[in-house]
Design a protein around this motif. Structure first.
Motif, PDB file in Angstrom:
ATOM      1  N   TYR A 193      66.404  41.077   2.644  1.00  0.00           N
ATOM      2  CA  TYR A 193      66.643  41.095   4.078  1.00  0.00           C
ATOM      3  C   TYR A 193      65.992  42.335   4.673  1.00  0.00           C
ATOM      4  O   TYR A 193      65.831  43.352   4.001  1.00  0.00           O
ATOM      5  N   LYS A 194      65.624  42.219   5.919  1.00  0.00           N
ATOM      6  CA  LYS A 194      65.020  43.337   6.608  1.00  0.00           C
ATOM      7  C   LYS A 194      66.124  44.203   7.191  1.00  0.00           C
ATOM      8  O   LYS A 194      67.015  43.710   7.885  1.00  0.00           O
ATOM      9  N   LYS A 195      66.066  45.493   6.903  1.00  0.00           N
ATOM     10  CA  LYS A 195      67.085  46.396   7.406  1.00  0.00           C
ATOM     11  C   LYS A 195      66.942  46.536   8.916  1.00  0.00           C
ATOM     12  O   LYS A 195      65.841  46.709   9.436  1.00  0.00           O
ATOM     13  N   LYS A 196      68.049  46.433   9.610  1.00  0.00           N
ATOM     14  CA  LYS A 196      68.051  46.522  11.054  1.00  0.00           C
ATOM     15  C   LYS A 196      67.762  47.965  11.478  1.00  0.00           C
ATOM     16  O   LYS A 196      68.315  48.903  10.906  1.00  0.00           O
ATOM     17  N   THR A 197      66.925  48.133  12.469  1.00  0.00           N
ATOM     18  CA  THR A 197      66.617  49.486  12.944  1.00  0.00           C
ATOM     19  C   THR A 197      67.680  49.930  13.938  1.00  0.00           C
ATOM     20  O   THR A 197      68.166  49.139  14.750  1.00  0.00           O
ATOM     21  N   ARG A 204      76.153  48.507   8.662  1.00  0.00           N
ATOM     22  CA  ARG A 204      75.363  47.307   8.396  1.00  0.00           C
ATOM     23  C   ARG A 204      75.062  46.554   9.686  1.00  0.00           C
ATOM     24  O   ARG A 204      73.962  46.041   9.885  1.00  0.00           O
ATOM     25  N   GLY A 258      72.960  49.206  12.145  1.00  0.00           N
ATOM     26  CA  GLY A 258      71.662  49.612  11.627  1.00  0.00           C
ATOM     27  C   GLY A 258      71.508  51.107  11.447  1.00  0.00           C
ATOM     28  O   GLY A 258      70.404  51.595  11.189  1.00  0.00           O
ATOM     29  N   ASN A 290      71.893  54.887   9.687  1.00  0.00           N
ATOM     30  CA  ASN A 290      72.039  55.432   8.347  1.00  0.00           C
ATOM     31  C   ASN A 290      73.346  56.239   8.302  1.00  0.00           C
ATOM     32  O   ASN A 290      74.085  56.291   9.293  1.00  0.00           O
TER      33      ASN A 290
END
Length: 143
Positions: free
Chosen positions: A24-28, A61, A64, A66
């Motif tokens: 899956y593409k990590k959400k920005t 999650r 998005g 960190n």
């Protein structure tokens, strides 16, 4: 029996890239998109983007962020709540579910309900015999 030292059977689950086959593409993060350097507790519009409709803080999650960004956002939201800039909780109206009244009695007892119903039926029967058009029925429950 103990395994031989040079056995080729894997003893653990695979790690690294092969461990999670779903990619899956990590959400920005909106912080990166807006190029926010410092999360200010007074910036209510920014902080409200990281809160749900019930005023809960969204997790990393979903938002998005960190780890460091999430800690900064959470601390700023908590300070803004203390300063009464943001709510601790919001009520969401739901029309499907209604609560019973808080009088102590959640519903009428079986005997009381049956007595009231039989009284109404008897009064209506008497009214039909007398051929009265409209009968005003007063019971203890309505008063």
């Amino acid at each position: 029996m103990a395994k031989a030292k040079g056995s080729k059977t894997p003893s653990r689950a695979p790690r690294g890239k092969d461990a999670n086959p779903r990619k899956y593409k990590k959400k920005t993060s909106p912080l990166v998109i807006d190029k926010v350097e410092y999360v200010d507790y007074k910036d209510v519009d920014l902080l409200s983007r990281f809160m749900s409709d019930r005023a809960k803080i969204r997790n990393m999650r979903v938002s998005g962020n960190n780890r460091q960004q999430q800690l900064d956002i959470a601390n700023a939201i908590k300070i803004a709540r203390e300063m009464a800039l943001l709510p601790y909780a919001k009520r969401v109206a739901s029309a499907s579910r209604t609560r019973p009244p808080r009088d102590g009695d959640r519903r009428p007892r079986r005997d009381e309900g049956l007595e009231a119903q039989t009284e109404v039926v008897e009064i209506e029967a008497v009214a039909d015999e007398l051929e009265v058009d409209d009968v005003l029925v007063e019971t203890d429950e309505e008063v």
